[in-house]
Enzyme design. Structure first.
Site, PDB file in Angstrom:
ATOM      1  N   GLY A  26     112.539 -13.642   5.589  1.00  0.00           N
ATOM      2  CA  GLY A  26     112.690 -14.770   4.692  1.00  0.00           C
ATOM      3  C   GLY A  26     110.799 -14.537   4.074  1.00  0.00           C
ATOM      4  N   GLY A  38     115.794 -13.559   8.855  1.00  0.00           N
ATOM      5  CA  GLY A  38     117.155 -13.730   7.861  1.00  0.00           C
ATOM      6  C   GLY A  38     118.206 -12.812   7.345  1.00  0.00           C
ATOM      7  N   GLU A  94     110.004 -15.425  15.182  1.00  0.00           N
ATOM      8  CA  GLU A  94     110.049 -16.709  14.926  1.00  0.00           C
ATOM      9  C   GLU A  94     108.654 -17.291  15.812  1.00  0.00           C
ATOM     10  OE1 GLU A  94     113.745 -15.880  12.845  1.00  0.00           O
ATOM     11  OE2 GLU A  94     112.754 -15.487  14.926  1.00  0.00           O
ATOM     12  N   ASP A 152     116.623 -19.522  13.989  1.00  0.00           N
ATOM     13  CA  ASP A 152     117.071 -19.654  12.926  1.00  0.00           C
ATOM     14  C   ASP A 152     118.810 -18.582  12.560  1.00  0.00           C
ATOM     15  OD1 ASP A 152     115.487 -19.188  11.202  1.00  0.00           O
ATOM     16  OD2 ASP A 152     115.545 -20.647   9.713  1.00  0.00           O
TER      17      ASP A 152
END
Length: 348
Positions: A70, A118, A141, A149
């Site tokens: 992301g 992502g 992350e 995630d």
């Protein structure tokens, strides 16, 4: 009109029997913006409804990777303002991940170069996942104070033994063979066959193209480390995992311990809890719901902004975590991340 199309950050068009999706932000290694997520949703709506489209193919523009994750600079800036835009991004991104996993037609993801965060979410939930020999796949992350995630906790929790725990806490990247071994990918198509493979998808079934162009993936490096990984990461506390890593005397375990000690203590403890919980969840949808709660709660963490500042904004690589030690992260603080969010995704 062609120039306007090339300026778009997601290119979508039909090519023979396939709908092609190209992440088109190569200077940022195709890092996802909120608009890109919305564009992918819209393109999948169109391809699902088009009877002429038999499959979807996802690739990334440029030579550096499918997608580096992301747009975390956006995360940093918005979190400092309260995080409303980031929460909206997460909501639409996680729904996209779920949509890909349930897409009614074959979804072929070409995982070449960097596939991080992502990027895993838009590829590893597809039905046909192809890596090249230069693929580097990972969930980074904890390095920036976040928790895996985009369905990453589901994939990591179901990797062989404790390999997923190792990957989550260290943020190490998988090779192509590792990605197949860990359940993030299915097939290896070498770079010198990739163009022919993707072209062939316009005319034939993905399974037929895979049979023609894929090659054996070989032995995964992580498979050879399974024994010490399973022993060390079976512990229920990050502190005990580190103790076991230190006690092995293996250089690989020592390196893993050093990597973990550099990460956000809050993110480490929350990540371990998320993985253990994900193993008991019934579906990817349930894991995404849990991740949405964890991610939204994490917006209030000091480390969310600080980790991105250190790695991406100021690039001093010297995050000042708070709490600074694992001992300073209470069970109550970890539990806070799993409390029901003001709104849910509505997937499970």
């Amino acid at each position: 009109m062609a120039a306007a199309q090339e300026d778009r950050l997601v290119l979508a068009h039909r090519d023979g029997r396939v709908g092609r999706l190209v992440l088109n932000r190569p200077r940022a290694i195709n890092a996802l913006t909120h608009q890109m997520v919305l564009d992918l949703h819209a393109a999948l709506d169109e391809f699902a409804a088009d009877p002429a489209v038999a499959a979807v193919v996802l690739t990334g523009a440029g030579e550096r990777g499918l997608c580096a994750g992301g747009d975390i600079r956006f995360f940093h800036d918005d979190a400092k303002l309260g995080g409303a835009a980031v929460r909206a991004f997460f909501r639409d991104e996680y729904r996209l991940n779920h949509r890909i996993a349930r897409f009614p037609k074959p979804y072929v993801a070409v995982m070449d170069g960097l596939v991080l965060g992502g990027g895993v979410g838009v590829s590893a939930h597809g039905s046909v996942r192809v890596v090249t020999e230069r693929a580097a796949v990972g969930m980074p992350e904890t390095t920036i104070g976040l928790v895996p995630d985009v369905g990453g906790t589901w994939l990591l929790a179901h990797a062989p033994g404790e390999v997923g725990t190792h990957l989550a806490l260290t943020a190490e990247r998988m090779t192509a063979a590792d990605a197949v071994y860990c359940g993030f990918a299915d097939h290896l198509v070498p770079l010198d066959r990739l163009a022919d493979f993707t072209a062939a998808l316009a005319e034939r079934e993905p399974a037929d193209a895979v049979r023609e162009f894929a090659v054996p993936v070989g032995v995964a490096p992580l498979a050879g480390e399974q024994a010490w990984i399973d022993h060390c990461y079976a512990a229920d506390q990050v502190e005990e995992i580190l103790e076991r890593l230190d006690q092995t005397g293996l250089p690989e375990a020592k390196e893993a311990a050093e990597l973990i000690r550099a990460k956000s203590p809050t993110a480490l403890k929350t990540t371990l809890a998320a993985l253990r919980r994900a193993r008991r969840l019934p579906s990817l949808a349930a894991a995404l719901e849990q991740e949405f709660r964890v991610s939204c709660a994490g917006l209030a963490d000091h480390d969310f902004v600080e980790g991105i500042r250190a790695q991406v904004v100021d690039k001093d690589r010297n995050p000042r975590w708070s709490p600074a030690t694992l001992a300073g992260v209470t069970a109550e603080e970890v539990a806070r991340h799993f409390a029901p969010a003001p709104e849910e995704l509505g997937l499970a």
